[in-house]
Design a protein around this motif. Structure first.
Motif, PDB file in Angstrom:
ATOM      1  N   LYS A  23       0.815  -1.204   0.000  1.00 39.64           N
ATOM      2  CA  LYS A  23       0.000   0.000   0.000  1.00 39.64           C
ATOM      3  C   LYS A  23       0.857   1.266   0.000  1.00 39.64           C
ATOM      4  N   THR A  24       1.970   1.243   0.755  1.00 36.45           N
ATOM      5  CA  THR A  24       2.745   2.471   0.937  1.00 36.45           C
ATOM      6  C   THR A  24       4.241   2.194   0.869  1.00 36.45           C
ATOM      7  N   MET A  25       4.962   3.092   0.219  1.00 33.81           N
ATOM      8  CA  MET A  25       6.423   3.049   0.204  1.00 33.81           C
ATOM      9  C   MET A  25       6.957   4.380   0.700  1.00 33.81           C
ATOM     10  N   LEU A  26       8.050   4.341   1.438  1.00 30.31           N
ATOM     11  CA  LEU A  26       8.721   5.541   1.928  1.00 30.31           C
ATOM     12  C   LEU A  26      10.144   5.567   1.390  1.00 30.31           C
ATOM     13  N   PHE A  27      10.466   6.636   0.677  1.00 32.00           N
ATOM     14  CA  PHE A  27      11.841   6.877   0.231  1.00 32.00           C
ATOM     15  C   PHE A  27      12.418   7.944   1.161  1.00 32.00           C
ATOM     16  N   TYR A  28      13.251   7.509   2.089  1.00 30.84           N
ATOM     17  CA  TYR A  28      13.692   8.406   3.159  1.00 30.84           C
ATOM     18  C   TYR A  28      15.145   8.857   2.961  1.00 30.84           C
ATOM     19  N   GLN A  29      15.437  10.024   3.533  1.00 26.21           N
ATOM     20  CA  GLN A  29      16.801  10.546   3.545  1.00 26.21           C
ATOM     21  C   GLN A  29      17.412  10.483   4.928  1.00 26.21           C
ATOM     22  N   ASP A  47      -0.122  -1.320   8.474  1.00 24.75           N
ATOM     23  CA  ASP A  47       1.162  -1.909   8.116  1.00 24.75           C
ATOM     24  C   ASP A  47       2.169  -0.798   7.831  1.00 24.75           C
ATOM     25  N   GLU A  48       3.387  -0.979   8.299  1.00 24.65           N
ATOM     26  CA  GLU A  48       4.426   0.018   8.053  1.00 24.65           C
ATOM     27  C   GLU A  48       4.741   0.085   6.555  1.00 24.65           C
ATOM     28  N   PRO A  49       5.121   1.257   6.073  1.00 20.53           N
ATOM     29  CA  PRO A  49       5.518   1.355   4.661  1.00 20.53           C
ATOM     30  C   PRO A  49       6.785   0.535   4.397  1.00 20.53           C
ATOM     31  N   LYS A  50       6.948   0.148   3.160  1.00 21.37           N
ATOM     32  CA  LYS A  50       8.225  -0.421   2.746  1.00 21.37           C
ATOM     33  C   LYS A  50       9.206   0.742   2.644  1.00 21.37           C
ATOM     34  N   CYS A  51      10.281   0.683   3.404  1.00 19.14           N
ATOM     35  CA  CYS A  51      11.212   1.808   3.495  1.00 19.14           C
ATOM     36  C   CYS A  51      12.497   1.526   2.717  1.00 19.14           C
ATOM     37  N   VAL A  52      12.861   2.442   1.828  1.00 16.79           N
ATOM     38  CA  VAL A  52      14.106   2.335   1.075  1.00 16.79           C
ATOM     39  C   VAL A  52      14.768   3.708   1.033  1.00 16.79           C
ATOM     40  N   LYS A  53      16.057   3.730   0.860  1.00 16.66           N
ATOM     41  CA  LYS A  53      16.795   4.982   0.768  1.00 16.66           C
ATOM     42  C   LYS A  53      16.362   5.767  -0.462  1.00 16.66           C
ATOM     43  N   ASN A  54      16.336   7.076  -0.330  1.00 16.38           N
ATOM     44  CA  ASN A  54      15.943   7.953  -1.435  1.00 16.38           C
ATOM     45  C   ASN A  54      17.097   8.077  -2.419  1.00 16.38           C
ATOM     46  N   ARG A  55      17.108   7.152  -3.384  1.00 20.98           N
ATOM     47  CA  ARG A  55      18.092   7.166  -4.478  1.00 20.98           C
ATOM     48  C   ARG A  55      17.355   6.882  -5.775  1.00 20.98           C
ATOM     49  N   ASP A  56      17.802   7.515  -6.867  1.00 20.73           N
ATOM     50  CA  ASP A  56      17.097   7.369  -8.145  1.00 20.73           C
ATOM     51  C   ASP A  56      16.942   5.913  -8.555  1.00 20.73           C
ATOM     52  N   LEU A  75      12.318  14.890   1.241  1.00 25.87           N
ATOM     53  CA  LEU A  75      13.245  15.802   0.557  1.00 25.87           C
ATOM     54  C   LEU A  75      13.762  16.856   1.527  1.00 25.87           C
ATOM     55  N   ASN A  76      13.930  16.470   2.786  1.00 27.98           N
ATOM     56  CA  ASN A  76      14.442  17.414   3.780  1.00 27.98           C
ATOM     57  C   ASN A  76      15.871  17.847   3.479  1.00 27.98           C
ATOM     58  N   ALA A  77      16.623  16.989   2.798  1.00 25.67           N
ATOM     59  CA  ALA A  77      18.012  17.320   2.478  1.00 25.67           C
ATOM     60  C   ALA A  77      18.142  18.015   1.131  1.00 25.67           C
ATOM     61  N   SER A  78      17.012  18.294   0.493  1.00 25.69           N
ATOM     62  CA  SER A  78      17.038  18.887  -0.842  1.00 25.69           C
ATOM     63  C   SER A  78      17.309  20.390  -0.778  1.00 25.69           C
ATOM     64  N   GLN A  79      18.060  20.891  -1.760  1.00 22.40           N
ATOM     65  CA  GLN A  79      18.297  22.322  -1.893  1.00 22.40           C
ATOM     66  C   GLN A  79      17.139  23.022  -2.591  1.00 22.40           C
ATOM     67  N   ASP A  80      16.372  22.272  -3.406  1.00 24.82           N
ATOM     68  CA  ASP A  80      15.228  22.824  -4.126  1.00 24.82           C
ATOM     69  C   ASP A  80      14.164  21.728  -4.215  1.00 24.82           C
ATOM     70  N   VAL A  81      13.185  21.783  -3.328  1.00 25.09           N
ATOM     71  CA  VAL A  81      12.178  20.720  -3.226  1.00 25.09           C
ATOM     72  C   VAL A  81      11.388  20.565  -4.518  1.00 25.09           C
ATOM     73  N   VAL A  98       1.234  10.742  -4.265  1.00 31.34           N
ATOM     74  CA  VAL A  98       2.598  11.087  -3.857  1.00 31.34           C
ATOM     75  C   VAL A  98       2.574  12.144  -2.755  1.00 31.34           C
ATOM     76  N   VAL A  99       3.307  11.868  -1.677  1.00 33.69           N
ATOM     77  CA  VAL A  99       3.454  12.814  -0.575  1.00 33.69           C
ATOM     78  C   VAL A  99       4.921  13.239  -0.505  1.00 33.69           C
ATOM     79  N   ILE A 100       5.169  14.535  -0.595  1.00 35.94           N
ATOM     80  CA  ILE A 100       6.516  15.074  -0.456  1.00 35.94           C
ATOM     81  C   ILE A 100       6.681  15.579   0.975  1.00 35.94           C
ATOM     82  N   VAL A 101       7.731  15.130   1.646  1.00 35.68           N
ATOM     83  CA  VAL A 101       8.066  15.618   2.987  1.00 35.68           C
ATOM     84  C   VAL A 101       9.244  16.574   2.844  1.00 35.68           C
ATOM     85  N   GLY A 102       9.045  17.826   3.244  1.00 37.06           N
ATOM     86  CA  GLY A 102      10.113  18.813   3.086  1.00 37.06           C
ATOM     87  C   GLY A 102      10.046  19.895   4.135  1.00 37.06           C
TER      88      GLY A 102
END
Length: 412
Positions: A23-29, A47-56, A75-81, A98-102
Motif C-alpha cells: 500500500k505504501t512506500m517511503l523513500f527516506y533521507q 502496516d508500516e511502509p516499505k522503506c528504502v533509501k531515497n536514491r534514483d 526531501l528534507n536534504a534537498s536544496q530545491d524541493v 505522492v506525498v513530499i516531505v520537506g
C-alpha cells in the motif's frame, strides 16, 4: 458441480493476496523521518511502509504493473524541493498518490507541488499530525479523489511534416533514452498502420504487430485488454503497435486511442509516433487538445520546409495560450550538398530557427541495422537527441557545439 469448500478456499486466497498488496512506500533521507513515519503507521494499526533509501535507482525498482498506492518521498536534504520533485515525477506511475516531505516553508512550494498533483507534508511534524495527514491521503486515494486526480502521464506527439524525415528514428531514440538512461517508464505508440519501420529503429527482432479483429467494440476495451495488446520490451519500456486486415487506418487509429487511454496510468511518459499522418487543421486541433508536447520533425529540403511552415502556422493559430509546448526538430537526413537549404534560408522562410538541429551522419543506417542506440555512439547526432529528451522532461539542454551548426553554413 459447485464446490462450496473450494470457492471459500479460493476467496480466502484472493483476500490474502489483496491484504498483502503493497500500500505504501517511503523513500527516506534521514532516520528521523523513517522512524516517525513508521511510528505513525503503527499508531493507527496500519502496516508500516516499505522503506528504502531515497536514491534514483530505487525508484526504478517500483513494480509498474502492481505499484504501491501511496509513495512518500522525503526531501528534507534537498536544496530545491520543487525541482527535485519534478525530476522524480517522471519515475513514478501516474496512478500513485505522492506525498513530499520537506522543510521549505513557502507558499510557492505548496502551490507548485499541488499543480503537479503532489501532497506536501511540512517538516518537522508530530506523530499525530503525520498520522492524520496520511489518513487523509489514503482515504482520498481509495475514493479516487484529491490531488491524485491532477497527476497524469506526459503525452508527447512526434509529427513528421512529410514521410521520410526521420520521425520514427527520433521517436525510437527518445523512447529508449527516456527508459534506459533516464529511468522513466515509457510507452511508445506506433500510429503507422499497415506498415512502418519502428521495430527496426527499436532494434526488435521478429517483431509482429498485435492483430485486432473487427468484432471487438472500442467501448469494451478495458485495462486488462489493453495490457494484452502492449508489448513489454523492458521493465521501463513498452510498445503499442496494432494492425488488422479488416480495419482501415482511421478505424485502427480510433482503436489505438482507446487502448492508449487505458494504458496511460501505467507509464509516466507516452511517446506517439505519428510519422506523416497529421495533415490538416482538424488533426492539429485534436492533437493540441490531447498532448503536452508537440515535436515537429522536418528535414533541410524545400518541400519539407514548405510543409513544416504550413503545419507550424496551423499550430500557432490554434495554440494561442501556449498550453502545448512545441519543439521543432531539423533532422538532416541527407548530406549538405544534396539539395539541402541552409540554416539562414530556413530561418528566413519560417521566421524562426529550429529548436533542435540533428546533423547528418552517414553511419546512422549502420547503427540502426546493428540495433545500437545512436546516443550510445560517437555520432554527432547524439548530443542533439539528448537535448531533445532534456527539453521534453523540462531540463536544461546542453549547448550544441558550433561544429554541429556549421553543417548548414557550408551552403551559400
Amino acid at each position: 458441480m459447485f464446490d462450496l469448500a473450494e470457492r471459500l478456499s479460493s476467496n480466502k486466497s484472493n483476500e490474502s493476496k489483496l491484504s498483502h498488496k503493497l500500500k505504501t512506500m517511503l523513500f527516506y533521507q534521514t532516520e528521523e523521518c523513517r522512524s516517525l513515519v513508521n511510528e505513525s503507521f503503527r499508531f493507527d494499526g496500519k502496516d508500516e511502509p516499505k522503506c528504502v533509501k531515497n536514491r534514483d535507482e530505487e525508484f526504478r525498482q517500483i513494480d509498474l504493473l502492481n505499484p504501491p498506492e501511496v509513495v512518500i518521498i522525503e526531501l528534507n536534504a534537498s536544496q530545491d524541493v520543487v525541482q527535485d520533485a519534478q525530476r522524480l515525477a517522471h519515475l513514478l506511475p501516474s496512478q500513485v498518490s505522492v506525498v513530499i516531505v520537506g522543510s521549505e516553508d513557502a507558499i510557492s512550494t505548496i502551490r507548485l507541488l499541488k499543480e503537479m498533483g503532489f501532497y506536501y507534508l511540512f517538516w518537522p511534524v508530530s506523530k499525530q499530525e503525520c498520522s492524520d495527514f496520511m489518513k487523509h491521503v489514503l482515504d482520498n486515494h481509495e475514493q479516487h479523489r484529491g490531488l491524485m486526480a491532477n497527476r497524469k502521464s506526459k503525452r508527447v506527439a512526434m509529427v513528421g511534416v512529410k514521410g521520410g524525415v526521420g520521425t520514427s528514428l527520433i521517436s525510437s531514440e527518445v523512447s529508449r533514452m527516456l527508459s534506459f538512461d533516464k529511468g522513466v517508464s515509457t510507452l511508445l505508440v506506433d500510429h503507422n498502420y499497415h506498415g512502418g519501420n519502428l521495430d527496426i529503429f527499436m532494434g526488435l527482432k521478429q517483431h509482429q504487430k498485435r492483430i485486432v479483429q473487427k468484432g471487438t467494440l472500442i467501448s469494451n476495451i478495458d485495462g486488462t485488454y489493453a495490457l494484452g495488446l502492449i508489448r513489454k520490451i523492458t521493465p521501463m519500456l513498452s510498445m503499442l503497435a496494432i494492425d488488422s486486415d479488416e480495419l482501415n487506418s482511421q478505424e485502427l487509429k480510433e482503436y489505438t486511442v482507446a487502448v492508449q487511454e487505458q494504458a496511460l496510468k501505467n507509464s509516466s511518459v507516452m511517446i506517439e509516433d505519428h510519422a506523416h499522418l497529421i495533415r490538416n487543421e482538424d488533426d492539429i486541433i485534436k492533437l493540441l487538445q490531447q498532448v503536452d508536447v508537440l515535436v515537429l520533425v522536418f528535414d533541410a529540403t524545400v518541400s519539407s520546409l514548405r510543409d513544416y511552415n504550413r503545419l507550424n502556422q496551423l499550430v500557432k493559430k490554434n495554440n494561442l495560450d501556449n498550453q502545448t509546448r512545441v519543439i521543432s526538430v531539423l533532422n538532416s537526413s541527407r548530406p549538405s550538398n544534396s539539395g539541402s537549404v541552409s540554416a539562414e534560408e530556413i530561418e528566413k522562410y519560417s521566421g524562426q530557427r529550429a529548436t533542435i538541429t540533428v546533423p547528418y551522419d552517414d553511419k546512422a543506417p549502420q547503427y540502426v541495422l546493428e540495433g545500437l542506440q545512436i546516443v550510445k555512439t560517437k555520432s554527432a547526432m547524439a548530443q542533439p537527441l539528448m537535448n531533445l529528451v532534456a527539453l521534453i522532461l523540462g531540463e536544461e539542454p546542453k549547448q550544441e557545439s558550433r561544429s554541429f551548426l556549421s553543417f548548414f553554413k557550408k551552403k551559400g
